[in-house]
Design an enzyme around this catalytic site. Sequence first.
Site, PDB file in Angstrom:
ATOM      1  N   ALA A  28       6.446   6.523   9.888  1.00  0.00           N
ATOM      2  CA  ALA A  28       7.881   6.764   9.757  1.00  0.00           C
ATOM      3  C   ALA A  28       8.749   5.573  10.155  1.00  0.00           C
ATOM      4  CB  ALA A  28       8.273   7.984  10.594  1.00  0.00           C
ATOM      5  N   ASP A  42       5.794  -5.107  11.889  1.00  0.00           N
ATOM      6  CA  ASP A  42       6.651  -5.310  10.716  1.00  0.00           C
ATOM      7  C   ASP A  42       8.096  -4.965  11.042  1.00  0.00           C
ATOM      8  OD1 ASP A  42       4.210  -5.771   9.416  1.00  0.00           O
ATOM      9  OD2 ASP A  42       4.056  -3.669   8.798  1.00  0.00           O
ATOM     10  N   GLY A  64       3.284   8.678  12.807  1.00  0.00           N
ATOM     11  CA  GLY A  64       2.720   8.229  11.538  1.00  0.00           C
ATOM     12  C   GLY A  64       3.296   6.921  11.053  1.00  0.00           C
ATOM     13  N   SER A  86       2.464   6.228  17.332  1.00  0.00           N
ATOM     14  CA  SER A  86       1.778   5.513  16.259  1.00  0.00           C
ATOM     15  C   SER A  86       2.155   4.042  16.322  1.00  0.00           C
ATOM     16  CB  SER A  86       2.161   6.085  14.889  1.00  0.00           C
ATOM     17  OG  SER A  86       1.643   5.283  13.841  1.00  0.00           O
ATOM     18  N   SER A 119      -3.597   3.121   2.148  1.00  0.00           N
ATOM     19  CA  SER A 119      -4.037   3.106   3.540  1.00  0.00           C
ATOM     20  C   SER A 119      -3.931   4.518   4.082  1.00  0.00           C
ATOM     21  CB  SER A 119      -3.171   2.153   4.378  1.00  0.00           C
ATOM     22  OG  SER A 119      -3.419   0.816   4.025  1.00  0.00           O
ATOM     23  N   ALA A 145       0.848  -1.197   0.000  1.00  0.00           N
ATOM     24  CA  ALA A 145       0.000   0.000   0.000  1.00  0.00           C
ATOM     25  C   ALA A 145       0.879   1.239   0.000  1.00  0.00           C
ATOM     26  CB  ALA A 145      -0.903   0.012   1.234  1.00  0.00           C
ATOM     27  N   GLY A 182       2.813  -1.855   3.798  1.00  0.00           N
ATOM     28  CA  GLY A 182       2.551  -3.282   3.663  1.00  0.00           C
ATOM     29  C   GLY A 182       3.593  -4.039   4.458  1.00  0.00           C
TER      30      GLY A 182
END
Length: 315
Positions: A296, A259, A294, A253, A92, A12, A39
């Site tokens: 980042a 991930d 965010g 965030s 997203s 995304a 993603g």
Amino acid sequence: MSWILTITLNPAVDLATSIDRVVAGPKLYCKAPRVDPGGGGVNAARAIRKLGGEVSALVAVGGAMGEQLLQLLVVEDVLAVAVHVPGETRQSFAVTDKTTGEQFRFSVPGETMTADDGARLLSAIAQAAPRDGYVVLSGGVTPGLADDFPHQVLAAIAPRTDKLVVDTSKAALAHLLAAPGQPVHVLRLDQREAEQAAGHALATVADSLGFAQNLIARGVGDIVVGGRGAEGSVLATREQRFFCRAPYVEVQSKIGAGDAFTGALTLALSRGEALDQALRWGVAAACATVGSEGTALFESGQVEALLPHCEVEGL
């Protein structure tokens, strides 16, 4: 250290912004958004690159959004292996309410793929897999692909490597747990996924470790990692059990934290780190991401500063 390949089947273009207050009805004027490639596998690759690892990100991309995602990967100094598929790469969108600190996250589904798309992806994965290196399949399996796609990836890379790290969700994860077949090298689940699979709450660290070793005994994976939210993460093999306590960070965030964990853990393993130390790297990267705004992720200095505060114990 060996080269790492990450795979993102449903990437995304991620936008993250903020506003003083999220309310229904009137037009809301947000701050200028941050735009990043996103993603599961993409974020894992970004994390690996930020920590100095060598990585390629294989991504299924389509349309103008797909081209933008590839350009964003160039900015991140991540080598992309693009597999072009029909349709448009998804977006997203996340909005943080500055008054409450709550984050609202919106994700649209990716385009449905065909069996031919899946075959082309598997062929590209087989060609890109590093010899004796790590392959990370992270993120959701795109609609239209088979639920057993993780095992199809494992078979595709078998001539080159057996080191498949899987961090997926929904039907693909359920199939992996229900019909394990050949074990993957590393499987990661967050606490919600683990509790859903177990069918009951995993209230303690011992519960999470017991569930992880149950999956190993059933042949799901050689190494199973389980998140426990802000508390930390567990890692288990047949013989070893570790818990790494996460240091406190102020939450900015949560996007990409899991991930980042997967990327940092995999990089540490590729560097020959012991399992307990690889777990520390994963927890530090996840915490640093939670403390960043965010989409980042983190800066390497943040991870290195947190690493000494990630306490690991063998259980």
